[in-house]
Design a protein around this motif. Structure first.
Motif, PDB file in Angstrom:
ATOM      1  N   UNK A  68       0.826  -1.207   0.000  1.00 36.05           N
ATOM      2  CA  UNK A  68       0.000   0.000   0.000  1.00 36.05           C
ATOM      3  C   UNK A  68       0.866   1.265   0.000  1.00 36.05           C
ATOM      4  N   UNK A  69       1.920   1.263   0.796  1.00 35.77           N
ATOM      5  CA  UNK A  69       2.808   2.429   0.853  1.00 35.77           C
ATOM      6  C   UNK A  69       3.520   2.629  -0.476  1.00 35.77           C
ATOM      7  N   UNK A  70       3.918   1.536  -1.126  1.00 37.16           N
ATOM      8  CA  UNK A  70       4.595   1.641  -2.423  1.00 37.16           C
ATOM      9  C   UNK A  70       3.662   2.181  -3.501  1.00 37.16           C
ATOM     10  N   UNK A  71       2.367   1.911  -3.355  1.00 38.60           N
ATOM     11  CA  UNK A  71       1.373   2.338  -4.342  1.00 38.60           C
ATOM     12  C   UNK A  71       0.713   3.662  -3.974  1.00 38.60           C
ATOM     13  N   UNK A  72       1.270   4.336  -3.000  1.00 34.56           N
ATOM     14  CA  UNK A  72       0.659   5.562  -2.462  1.00 34.56           C
ATOM     15  C   UNK A  72       0.256   6.548  -3.551  1.00 34.56           C
ATOM     16  N   UNK A  73       1.118   6.757  -4.557  1.00 35.23           N
ATOM     17  CA  UNK A  73       0.844   7.751  -5.596  1.00 35.23           C
ATOM     18  C   UNK A  73       0.029   7.192  -6.753  1.00 35.23           C
ATOM     19  N   UNK A  74      -0.199   5.886  -6.743  1.00 31.76           N
ATOM     20  CA  UNK A  74      -0.999   5.246  -7.790  1.00 31.76           C
ATOM     21  C   UNK A  74      -1.755   4.071  -7.174  1.00 31.76           C
ATOM     22  N   UNK A  75      -2.750   4.368  -6.312  1.00 30.72           N
ATOM     23  CA  UNK A  75      -3.427   3.305  -5.554  1.00 30.72           C
ATOM     24  C   UNK A  75      -4.099   2.280  -6.461  1.00 30.72           C
ATOM     25  N   UNK A  76      -3.940   1.019  -6.093  1.00 25.04           N
ATOM     26  CA  UNK A  76      -4.556  -0.070  -6.836  1.00 25.04           C
ATOM     27  C   UNK A  76      -5.738  -0.683  -6.074  1.00 25.04           C
ATOM     28  N   UNK A  77      -5.808  -0.432  -4.785  1.00 29.47           N
ATOM     29  CA  UNK A  77      -6.882  -0.995  -3.964  1.00 29.47           C
ATOM     30  C   UNK A  77      -8.018   0.012  -3.790  1.00 29.47           C
ATOM     31  N   UNK A  78      -9.221  -0.509  -3.584  1.00 30.08           N
ATOM     32  CA  UNK A  78     -10.386   0.317  -3.249  1.00 30.08           C
ATOM     33  C   UNK A  78     -10.630   0.344  -1.746  1.00 30.08           C
ATOM     34  N   UNK A  79     -10.424  -0.806  -1.116  1.00 31.93           N
ATOM     35  CA  UNK A  79     -10.715  -0.967   0.308  1.00 31.93           C
ATOM     36  C   UNK A  79      -9.586  -1.761   0.963  1.00 31.93           C
ATOM     37  N   UNK A  80      -9.312  -1.424   2.210  1.00 31.67           N
ATOM     38  CA  UNK A  80      -8.422  -2.224   3.048  1.00 31.67           C
ATOM     39  C   UNK A  80      -9.306  -2.908   4.081  1.00 31.67           C
ATOM     40  N   UNK A  81      -9.243  -4.219   4.143  1.00 27.60           N
ATOM     41  CA  UNK A  81     -10.144  -4.986   5.013  1.00 27.60           C
ATOM     42  C   UNK A  81      -9.294  -5.873   5.933  1.00 27.60           C
ATOM     43  N   UNK A  82      -9.345  -5.611   7.230  1.00 27.03           N
ATOM     44  CA  UNK A  82      -8.655  -6.502   8.149  1.00 27.03           C
ATOM     45  C   UNK A  82      -7.149  -6.347   8.118  1.00 27.03           C
ATOM     46  N   UNK A  83      -6.660  -5.119   8.263  1.00 28.75           N
ATOM     47  CA  UNK A  83      -5.233  -4.852   8.387  1.00 28.75           C
ATOM     48  C   UNK A  83      -4.995  -4.252   9.772  1.00 28.75           C
ATOM     49  N   UNK A  84      -3.794  -4.408  10.298  1.00 30.34           N
ATOM     50  CA  UNK A  84      -3.504  -3.934  11.650  1.00 30.34           C
ATOM     51  C   UNK A  84      -3.817  -2.450  11.801  1.00 30.34           C
ATOM     52  N   UNK A 257      -9.711   3.386   0.567  1.00 32.51           N
ATOM     53  CA  UNK A 257      -8.509   4.004   0.009  1.00 32.51           C
ATOM     54  C   UNK A 257      -8.890   5.306  -0.683  1.00 32.51           C
ATOM     55  N   UNK A 258      -8.207   6.368  -0.337  1.00 35.05           N
ATOM     56  CA  UNK A 258      -8.497   7.677  -0.940  1.00 35.05           C
ATOM     57  C   UNK A 258      -8.315   7.612  -2.453  1.00 35.05           C
ATOM     58  N   UNK A 259      -9.277   8.205  -3.167  1.00 30.00           N
ATOM     59  CA  UNK A 259      -9.183   8.266  -4.621  1.00 30.00           C
ATOM     60  C   UNK A 259      -9.838   7.110  -5.343  1.00 30.00           C
ATOM     61  N   UNK A 260     -10.456   6.170  -4.600  1.00 29.18           N
ATOM     62  CA  UNK A 260     -11.100   5.045  -5.272  1.00 29.18           C
ATOM     63  C   UNK A 260     -12.156   5.534  -6.261  1.00 29.18           C
ATOM     64  N   UNK A 261     -12.236   4.848  -7.392  1.00 28.67           N
ATOM     65  CA  UNK A 261     -13.253   5.168  -8.391  1.00 28.67           C
ATOM     66  C   UNK A 261     -14.575   4.480  -8.075  1.00 28.67           C
ATOM     67  N   UNK A 262     -14.573   3.637  -7.044  1.00 31.46           N
ATOM     68  CA  UNK A 262     -15.765   2.867  -6.675  1.00 31.46           C
ATOM     69  C   UNK A 262     -16.205   3.200  -5.258  1.00 31.46           C
ATOM     70  N   UNK A 263     -16.341   4.496  -5.001  1.00 28.27           N
ATOM     71  CA  UNK A 263     -16.582   4.951  -3.633  1.00 28.27           C
ATOM     72  C   UNK A 263     -17.878   4.402  -3.061  1.00 28.27           C
ATOM     73  N   UNK A 264     -18.966   4.431  -3.824  1.00 26.62           N
ATOM     74  CA  UNK A 264     -20.263   3.991  -3.300  1.00 26.62           C
ATOM     75  C   UNK A 264     -20.215   2.514  -2.915  1.00 26.62           C
ATOM     76  N   UNK A 265     -19.623   1.682  -3.767  1.00 25.72           N
ATOM     77  CA  UNK A 265     -19.515   0.254  -3.455  1.00 25.72           C
ATOM     78  C   UNK A 265     -18.590   0.030  -2.264  1.00 25.72           C
ATOM     79  N   UNK A 266     -17.512   0.803  -2.201  1.00 26.70           N
ATOM     80  CA  UNK A 266     -16.582   0.689  -1.069  1.00 26.70           C
ATOM     81  C   UNK A 266     -17.281   1.034   0.236  1.00 26.70           C
ATOM     82  N   UNK A 267     -18.131   2.061   0.214  1.00 28.99           N
ATOM     83  CA  UNK A 267     -18.867   2.449   1.426  1.00 28.99           C
ATOM     84  C   UNK A 267     -19.816   1.335   1.866  1.00 28.99           C
TER      85      UNK A 267
END
Length: 340
Positions: A68-84, A257-267
């Motif tokens: 996630x940190x490596x992809x900070x400037x180009x996020x590939x995930x929509x949601x983070x589920x079950x991370x510390x 994840x900020x910037x997701x194109x699928x915000x409604x589904x992520x919510x």
């Protein structure tokens, strides 16, 4: 003719619109949740939202956090589920999360909810450190049961202890960060120097040390309590020890994840994560969940464990994570298992 053509175009447009309305939305969800649990979460969520497909990307806490940190400037995930929770605090400080207050968040224990308004993440469950002690194998080696973390640095345990690597495992990181809080920075590293002499190897999974102890491959595995209780319920000759100094803990949490194109589904997925139904599902793998009154007693869960949970400074752990992991690797990484 023009009217017919116009009618056909109108019908085609309607068909396209209808198809789009029923098309699946795909969510890319990064997770450190045990792989065997993911299918049942998706299946339950899809009963209410059959048009949202979850594509899980699963790895250990350290790997997912680094990704996630490596992809900070180009996020590939929509949601983070079950991370510390400590990882999500770090990402919040980097502006990587989309604040959102899911429906029903007020029903959760406040310590499982980010303090922002709206919150940037919400907790799901907590896992708590403990020691898995194989009584049969320990007796063969002439060992006596430890009662404290510092006992594990005793020479009698040389080569008989396994623990998780904190760079890969959230359990490993909560161990290391809690020792630094309990014993102070200088005392914490001094303790880990002594413990390192007794470590057979460091694993890249938080549950593996307890699984290995349960299988009789090592007498002592530093892991988390629920894993030990589950193995004991399956017949393993384990004693689950709560060290006298107290135990570290962390929570699994969810965020958008900020910037997701699928915000409604992520919510919608985050809304599901705070429901009673979801919390009941967490309880099959964790004894402590975010919604009060939901968790049922867990067979063989050690007495006094919840009282032994330290007042964990998650902000400190998150802010110092990189420095702690670098120092740990410089000192101890030579005994780590090869990465798969």
């Amino acid at each position: 003719m023009k009217l017919k053509k116009s009618l056909l175009m109108s019908l085609a447009a309607s068909a396209i619109a209808a198809t789009a309305a029923t098309a699946e939305t795909e969510l890319t969800v990064y997770t450190a949740v045990e792989a065997e649990d993911l299918a049942r979460y998706a299946e339950t969520f899809n009963k209410s939202y059959p048009d949202i497909k979850i594509n899980w990307v699963r790895d250990s806490t350290g790997v997912i956090t680094a990704k996630l940190l490596a992809e900070r400037d180009n996020p590939q995930a929509d949601v983070i589920w079950g991370l510390a929770g400590t990882s999500l605090l770090l990402m919040k400080s980097e502006g990587m999360l989309e604040p959102y207050a899911p429906a029903g968040v007020d029903q959760l224990d406040p310590k499982f909810v980010d303090g922002g308004d709206p919150p940037s993440w919400v907790g799901m469950d907590a896992w708590v450190a403990s020691v898995c002690y194989n009584t049969v194998e320990a007796e063969k080696e002439g060992l006596t049961p430890p009662t404290s973390w510092k006992d594990l640095a005793d020479a009698q345990y040389e080569g008989h202890v396994i623990m998780p690597n904190p760079n890969s495992s959230g359990t490993g990181f909560l161990d290391v960060s809690s020792w630094l809080q309990m014993f102070g920075e200088e005392g914490g590293w001094e303790y880990m120097d002594g413990l390192h002499a007794n470590i057979a190897r460091y694993t890249h999974s938080g549950s593996k040390p307890c699984k290995l102890a349960a299988a009789g491959e090592i007498p002592i595995g530093i892991s988390f309590a629920f894993r030990g209780a589950k193995s004991k319920a399956d017949g393993a000759p384990l004693e689950i020890i709560v060290p006298s100094e107290g135990v570290g803990w962390d929570m699994e949490a969810t965020a958008i994840v900020a910037g997701t194109a699928n915000l409604e589904a992520a919510q919608k997925l985050v809304d599901f994560s705070v429901t009673k139904e979801a919390n009941e599902m967490y309880n099959t793998g964790y004894a402590v969940v975010a919604m009060p009154g939901v968790a049922k007693p867990v067979e063989h869960f050690p007495e006094g464990l919840l009282d032994a949970m330290i007042d964990n400074d998650f902000e400190w752990a998150a802010n110092n994570r990189a420095a702690i992991l670098k120092e740990w690797a410089n000192r101890y990484d030579g005994k780590s298992e090869p990465k798969e």
